[in-house]
Design a protein around this motif. Sequence first.
Motif, PDB file in Angstrom:
ATOM      1  N   SER A 117     -58.159 -39.886  25.777  1.00 55.80           N
ATOM      2  CA  SER A 117     -56.702 -39.478  25.816  1.00 55.80           C
ATOM      3  C   SER A 117     -56.032 -40.377  26.587  1.00 55.80           C
ATOM      4  O   SER A 117     -56.341 -41.403  26.916  1.00 55.80           O
ATOM      5  CB  SER A 117     -56.612 -38.044  26.870  1.00 55.80           C
ATOM      6  N   ALA A 118     -54.611 -40.431  26.411  1.00 61.02           N
ATOM      7  CA  ALA A 118     -53.440 -41.323  26.748  1.00 61.02           C
ATOM      8  C   ALA A 118     -52.332 -40.397  27.340  1.00 61.02           C
ATOM      9  O   ALA A 118     -52.242 -39.419  26.942  1.00 61.02           O
ATOM     10  CB  ALA A 118     -53.052 -42.284  25.907  1.00 61.02           C
ATOM     11  N   SER A 119     -51.577 -41.086  28.564  1.00 59.20           N
ATOM     12  CA  SER A 119     -50.478 -40.192  29.122  1.00 59.20           C
ATOM     13  C   SER A 119     -49.530 -41.029  29.495  1.00 59.20           C
ATOM     14  O   SER A 119     -49.670 -42.282  29.774  1.00 59.20           O
ATOM     15  CB  SER A 119     -51.131 -39.340  30.301  1.00 59.20           C
ATOM     16  N   ILE A 120     -48.389 -40.597  29.374  1.00 54.75           N
ATOM     17  CA  ILE A 120     -47.209 -41.127  29.998  1.00 54.75           C
ATOM     18  C   ILE A 120     -46.115 -40.210  30.962  1.00 54.75           C
ATOM     19  O   ILE A 120     -46.554 -38.912  30.676  1.00 54.75           O
ATOM     20  CB  ILE A 120     -46.277 -41.713  28.887  1.00 54.75           C
ATOM     21  N   THR A 121     -45.575 -40.773  31.641  1.00 53.31           N
ATOM     22  CA  THR A 121     -44.841 -39.915  32.531  1.00 53.31           C
ATOM     23  C   THR A 121     -43.144 -40.154  31.991  1.00 53.31           C
ATOM     24  O   THR A 121     -42.691 -41.163  31.804  1.00 53.31           O
ATOM     25  CB  THR A 121     -44.733 -40.662  33.978  1.00 53.31           C
ATOM     26  N   VAL A 122     -42.838 -38.905  31.736  1.00 48.51           N
ATOM     27  CA  VAL A 122     -41.278 -38.665  31.301  1.00 48.51           C
ATOM     28  C   VAL A 122     -40.389 -38.431  32.369  1.00 48.51           C
ATOM     29  O   VAL A 122     -40.556 -37.090  32.987  1.00 48.51           O
ATOM     30  CB  VAL A 122     -41.260 -37.826  29.928  1.00 48.51           C
ATOM     31  N   THR A 123     -39.616 -38.966  32.659  1.00 48.93           N
ATOM     32  CA  THR A 123     -38.233 -38.689  33.870  1.00 48.93           C
ATOM     33  C   THR A 123     -37.148 -38.218  32.902  1.00 48.93           C
ATOM     34  O   THR A 123     -36.617 -38.867  32.021  1.00 48.93           O
ATOM     35  CB  THR A 123     -38.152 -39.683  34.750  1.00 48.93           C
ATOM     36  N   ILE A 124     -36.924 -37.058  33.018  1.00 49.13           N
ATOM     37  CA  ILE A 124     -35.484 -36.397  32.475  1.00 49.13           C
ATOM     38  C   ILE A 124     -34.499 -36.478  33.366  1.00 49.13           C
ATOM     39  O   ILE A 124     -34.679 -35.861  34.591  1.00 49.13           O
ATOM     40  CB  ILE A 124     -35.746 -34.961  32.030  1.00 49.13           C
ATOM     41  N   VAL A 125     -33.338 -37.010  33.091  1.00 43.51           N
ATOM     42  CA  VAL A 125     -32.006 -37.053  33.917  1.00 43.51           C
ATOM     43  C   VAL A 125     -30.897 -36.121  33.245  1.00 43.51           C
ATOM     44  O   VAL A 125     -30.773 -35.960  32.093  1.00 43.51           O
ATOM     45  CB  VAL A 125     -31.692 -38.259  34.440  1.00 43.51           C
ATOM     46  N   ASP A 126     -29.963 -35.461  34.082  1.00 49.48           N
ATOM     47  CA  ASP A 126     -28.995 -34.953  33.694  1.00 49.48           C
ATOM     48  C   ASP A 126     -27.982 -35.988  32.800  1.00 49.48           C
ATOM     49  O   ASP A 126     -27.829 -37.071  33.410  1.00 49.48           O
ATOM     50  CB  ASP A 126     -28.239 -34.070  34.690  1.00 49.48           C
ATOM     51  N   ALA A 127     -27.377 -35.541  32.144  1.00 50.01           N
ATOM     52  CA  ALA A 127     -26.240 -36.324  31.157  1.00 50.01           C
ATOM     53  C   ALA A 127     -24.982 -36.568  32.205  1.00 50.01           C
ATOM     54  O   ALA A 127     -24.649 -35.881  33.223  1.00 50.01           O
ATOM     55  CB  ALA A 127     -25.754 -35.509  30.168  1.00 50.01           C
ATOM     56  N   GLU A 128     -24.774 -37.804  32.364  1.00 50.15           N
ATOM     57  CA  GLU A 128     -23.644 -38.279  33.123  1.00 50.15           C
ATOM     58  C   GLU A 128     -22.320 -37.722  32.745  1.00 50.15           C
ATOM     59  O   GLU A 128     -22.251 -37.666  31.469  1.00 50.15           O
ATOM     60  CB  GLU A 128     -23.930 -39.661  33.404  1.00 50.15           C
ATOM     61  N   VAL A 129     -21.331 -37.296  33.543  1.00 50.15           N
ATOM     62  CA  VAL A 129     -20.389 -36.869  32.943  1.00 50.15           C
ATOM     63  C   VAL A 129     -19.301 -37.913  33.586  1.00 50.15           C
ATOM     64  O   VAL A 129     -19.105 -38.572  34.807  1.00 50.15           O
ATOM     65  CB  VAL A 129     -19.763 -35.695  33.885  1.00 50.15           C
ATOM     66  N   PRO A 130     -18.669 -38.639  32.521  1.00 55.56           N
ATOM     67  CA  PRO A 130     -17.682 -39.639  32.550  1.00 55.56           C
ATOM     68  C   PRO A 130     -16.458 -39.142  33.473  1.00 55.56           C
ATOM     69  O   PRO A 130     -15.981 -38.301  33.515  1.00 55.56           O
ATOM     70  CB  PRO A 130     -17.150 -40.072  30.963  1.00 55.56           C
ATOM     71  N   VAL A 131     -16.106 -40.318  34.187  1.00 51.21           N
ATOM     72  CA  VAL A 131     -15.073 -40.134  35.409  1.00 51.21           C
ATOM     73  C   VAL A 131     -13.768 -39.579  34.681  1.00 51.21           C
ATOM     74  O   VAL A 131     -13.498 -40.413  33.681  1.00 51.21           O
ATOM     75  CB  VAL A 131     -14.734 -41.348  36.208  1.00 51.21           C
ATOM     76  N   GLY A 132     -13.133 -38.377  35.026  1.00 50.72           N
ATOM     77  CA  GLY A 132     -12.026 -38.124  34.564  1.00 50.72           C
ATOM     78  C   GLY A 132     -12.129 -37.035  33.554  1.00 50.72           C
ATOM     79  O   GLY A 132     -11.207 -36.642  33.104  1.00 50.72           O
ATOM     80  N   GLU A 133     -13.310 -36.708  33.217  1.00 48.74           N
ATOM     81  CA  GLU A 133     -13.478 -35.572  32.372  1.00 48.74           C
ATOM     82  C   GLU A 133     -14.232 -34.319  32.698  1.00 48.74           C
ATOM     83  O   GLU A 133     -14.751 -33.439  31.867  1.00 48.74           O
ATOM     84  CB  GLU A 133     -14.496 -36.087  30.964  1.00 48.74           C
ATOM     85  N   GLY A 134     -14.694 -34.430  34.185  1.00 47.80           N
ATOM     86  CA  GLY A 134     -15.373 -33.434  34.703  1.00 47.80           C
ATOM     87  C   GLY A 134     -14.638 -32.485  35.539  1.00 47.80           C
ATOM     88  O   GLY A 134     -13.646 -32.654  36.054  1.00 47.80           O
ATOM     89  N   LYS A 135     -15.252 -31.325  35.834  1.00 48.07           N
ATOM     90  CA  LYS A 135     -14.796 -30.350  36.823  1.00 48.07           C
ATOM     91  C   LYS A 135     -14.599 -30.806  38.157  1.00 48.07           C
ATOM     92  O   LYS A 135     -13.649 -30.324  38.803  1.00 48.07           O
ATOM     93  CB  LYS A 135     -15.452 -29.215  36.782  1.00 48.07           C
ATOM     94  N   ALA A 136     -15.287 -31.713  38.450  1.00 53.64           N
ATOM     95  CA  ALA A 136     -15.532 -32.504  39.997  1.00 53.64           C
ATOM     96  C   ALA A 136     -14.278 -33.076  40.077  1.00 53.64           C
ATOM     97  O   ALA A 136     -13.518 -32.885  41.186  1.00 53.64           O
ATOM     98  CB  ALA A 136     -16.684 -33.225  40.090  1.00 53.64           C
ATOM     99  N   ASP A 137     -13.966 -33.901  38.933  1.00 54.56           N
ATOM    100  CA  ASP A 137     -12.740 -34.783  38.892  1.00 54.56           C
ATOM    101  C   ASP A 137     -11.376 -33.864  39.168  1.00 54.56           C
ATOM    102  O   ASP A 137     -10.599 -34.059  39.878  1.00 54.56           O
ATOM    103  CB  ASP A 137     -12.491 -35.550  37.836  1.00 54.56           C
ATOM    104  N   GLN A 138     -11.561 -32.780  38.505  1.00 56.52           N
ATOM    105  CA  GLN A 138     -10.329 -31.779  38.467  1.00 56.52           C
ATOM    106  C   GLN A 138     -10.142 -31.004  39.933  1.00 56.52           C
ATOM    107  O   GLN A 138      -8.929 -30.988  40.312  1.00 56.52           O
ATOM    108  CB  GLN A 138     -10.414 -30.609  37.224  1.00 56.52           C
TER     109      GLN A 138
END
Length: 144
Positions: A117-138
Amino acid sequence: MKKILSIFVLALGLVSCDEFEVSDNPVVTPQEDVDVVITDIEITGSGITAEGTVTLTVGTKLELAAEITPKPEEAIALVWKTSDEKLLSISEDGQLEAKQAGTVKVTVSPADYPNVSASITVTIVDAEVPVGEGKADQSIAESR
């Protein structure tokens, strides 16, 4: 030609002696139904590092492949597995889909050779919200 003398001692103490000839260049005929023993498998795909890691963003897909040694003449069925199907789904043909942030191990093995067998490690990250377009900025703007 070489002459070989073979002596066999039988269970009752009798001795059997035979002489036969062996060619200097013996012809070896391959057996028809000999299976090739798979000795190694490696996972390949876009973005996989030499250390066997890859990073995906939630919602993205990645197609993986497996390189088998020795290379088989015919297609070999593969078994793909993920350590956490909630975070990452994987199809029978090695298509990954990142569902949630986290770290997952992906393993592949030939169906008839589960010990290889062979294995890899997959790291999954949340999509980045561009500045000025997210609720945090609001909410920052509203607090001013």
